[in-house]
Motif scaffolding. Structure first.
Motif, PDB file in Angstrom:
ATOM      1  N   THR A   1       0.980  -1.286  -0.035  1.00  8.61           N
ATOM      2  CA  THR A   1      -0.419  -0.427   0.313  1.00  8.61           C
ATOM      3  C   THR A   1       0.944   1.042  -0.119  1.00  8.61           C
ATOM      4  O   THR A   1       0.692   2.172  -0.320  1.00  8.61           O
ATOM      5  CB  THR A   1      -1.221  -0.256   1.098  1.00  8.61           C
ATOM      6  OG1 THR A   1      -1.584  -1.379   1.287  1.00  8.61           O
ATOM      7  CG2 THR A   1      -2.312   1.279   1.212  1.00  8.61           C
TER       8      THR A   1
ATOM      9  N   GLU B   1       2.525   2.297  -3.419  1.00  6.37           N
ATOM     10  CA  GLU B   1       0.780   2.568  -4.178  1.00  6.37           C
ATOM     11  C   GLU B   1       1.435   4.068  -3.740  1.00  6.37           C
ATOM     12  O   GLU B   1       1.039   4.683  -4.583  1.00  6.37           O
ATOM     13  CB  GLU B   1       0.117   1.916  -3.887  1.00  6.37           C
ATOM     14  CG  GLU B   1      -0.938   1.330  -5.276  1.00  6.37           C
ATOM     15  CD  GLU B   1      -0.354   1.129  -6.430  1.00  6.37           C
ATOM     16  OE1 GLU B   1      -0.484   2.019  -7.394  1.00  6.37           O
ATOM     17  OE2 GLU B   1       0.865   0.605  -6.722  1.00  6.37           O
ATOM     18  N   LEU B   2       1.171   4.212  -2.600  1.00  6.24           N
ATOM     19  CA  LEU B   2       0.752   5.259  -3.072  1.00  6.24           C
ATOM     20  C   LEU B   2       1.674   6.971  -3.456  1.00  6.24           C
ATOM     21  O   LEU B   2       1.908   7.615  -2.931  1.00  6.24           O
ATOM     22  CB  LEU B   2       1.229   5.747  -1.137  1.00  6.24           C
ATOM     23  CG  LEU B   2      -0.647   5.348  -0.354  1.00  6.24           C
ATOM     24  CD1 LEU B   2      -0.094   5.386   1.259  1.00  6.24           C
ATOM     25  CD2 LEU B   2      -1.775   6.844  -0.592  1.00  6.24           C
TER      26      LEU B   2
ATOM     27  N   ARG C   1       3.695   5.942  -5.961  1.00  8.88           N
ATOM     28  CA  ARG C   1       3.830   5.946  -7.166  1.00  8.88           C
ATOM     29  C   ARG C   1       2.775   7.185  -7.183  1.00  8.88           C
ATOM     30  O   ARG C   1       2.871   7.735  -8.162  1.00  8.88           O
ATOM     31  CB  ARG C   1       3.701   4.891  -7.544  1.00  8.88           C
ATOM     32  CG  ARG C   1       4.563   3.796  -7.570  1.00  8.88           C
ATOM     33  CD  ARG C   1       4.739   2.729  -8.308  1.00  8.88           C
ATOM     34  NE  ARG C   1       4.470   2.220  -8.668  1.00  8.88           N
ATOM     35  CZ  ARG C   1       4.111   0.649  -7.564  1.00  8.88           C
ATOM     36  NH1 ARG C   1       5.247   1.186  -6.410  1.00  8.88           N
ATOM     37  NH2 ARG C   1       3.915   0.104  -7.051  1.00  8.88           N
ATOM     38  N   HIS C   2       1.941   7.050  -6.936  1.00  9.92           N
ATOM     39  CA  HIS C   2       0.462   7.682  -7.105  1.00  9.92           C
ATOM     40  C   HIS C   2       0.671   9.782  -6.311  1.00  9.92           C
ATOM     41  O   HIS C   2       0.199  10.585  -7.150  1.00  9.92           O
ATOM     42  CB  HIS C   2      -0.630   7.249  -6.214  1.00  9.92           C
ATOM     43  CG  HIS C   2      -1.291   5.727  -7.100  1.00  9.92           C
ATOM     44  ND1 HIS C   2      -1.360   6.327  -8.436  1.00  9.92           N
ATOM     45  CD2 HIS C   2      -1.431   4.744  -6.731  1.00  9.92           C
ATOM     46  CE1 HIS C   2      -1.126   4.795  -9.365  1.00  9.92           C
ATOM     47  NE2 HIS C   2      -1.478   4.035  -8.227  1.00  9.92           N
ATOM     48  N   THR C   3       1.097   9.103  -4.842  1.00  7.51           N
ATOM     49  CA  THR C   3       0.839  10.623  -4.386  1.00  7.51           C
ATOM     50  C   THR C   3       1.858  11.686  -4.938  1.00  7.51           C
ATOM     51  O   THR C   3       2.682  12.370  -5.052  1.00  7.51           O
ATOM     52  CB  THR C   3       1.509  10.702  -2.971  1.00  7.51           C
ATOM     53  OG1 THR C   3       0.091   9.146  -2.520  1.00  7.51           O
ATOM     54  CG2 THR C   3       1.077  12.109  -2.299  1.00  7.51           C
TER      55      THR C   3
ATOM     56  N   GLY D   1       4.848  10.698  -7.193  1.00  6.96           N
ATOM     57  CA  GLY D   1       5.096  10.136  -8.414  1.00  6.96           C
ATOM     58  C   GLY D   1       6.210   9.871  -8.903  1.00  6.96           C
ATOM     59  O   GLY D   1       7.164  10.191 -10.226  1.00  6.96           O
TER      60      GLY D   1
ATOM     61  N   THR E   1       9.317   6.045  -7.971  1.00  8.97           N
ATOM     62  CA  THR E   1       9.570   4.616  -7.991  1.00  8.97           C
ATOM     63  C   THR E   1       9.561   5.076  -6.543  1.00  8.97           C
ATOM     64  O   THR E   1       9.702   5.352  -5.694  1.00  8.97           O
ATOM     65  CB  THR E   1      10.201   3.457  -8.900  1.00  8.97           C
ATOM     66  OG1 THR E   1      11.876   4.376  -8.256  1.00  8.97           O
ATOM     67  CG2 THR E   1      10.182   4.504 -10.070  1.00  8.97           C
TER      68      THR E   1
END
Length: 76
Positions: free
Chosen positions: A19, A22-23, A25-27, A29, A31
């Motif tokens: 989790t 993933e955060l 990457r998304h928050t 931007g 790796t």
């Protein structure tokens, strides 16, 4: 991205999990590998220590602990 941003994210999301990756990457931007590099730099920098000394120390201590574990594994 500043060291303050990285340390603030680590304070809100300690530990390691799918989790969190993933955060990152998304928050943020970036790796999770890049995040780890920036986090370690932030924890060692004067800017990072001044911004969040508790989180910076936690990150440094966690890294030192992992280094000791690696040393024990290679010495055995």
């Amino acid at each position: 991205m500043t060291y303050t941003t990285i340390l603030a994210f680590e304070r809100r999301h300690p530990g390691n999990s799918p989790t969190k990756r993933e955060l990152i990457r998304h928050t943020l931007g970036i790796t999770d590998i890049r995040y780890t590099v920036l986090l370690l730099r932030a924890a060692e920098s004067a800017e990072g220590i001044a911004a969040d000394p508790v989180t910076a120390r936690m990150v440094r201590e966690r890294g030192e602990m992992r280094a000791r574990e690696r040393g024990r594994r290679t010495a055995a």
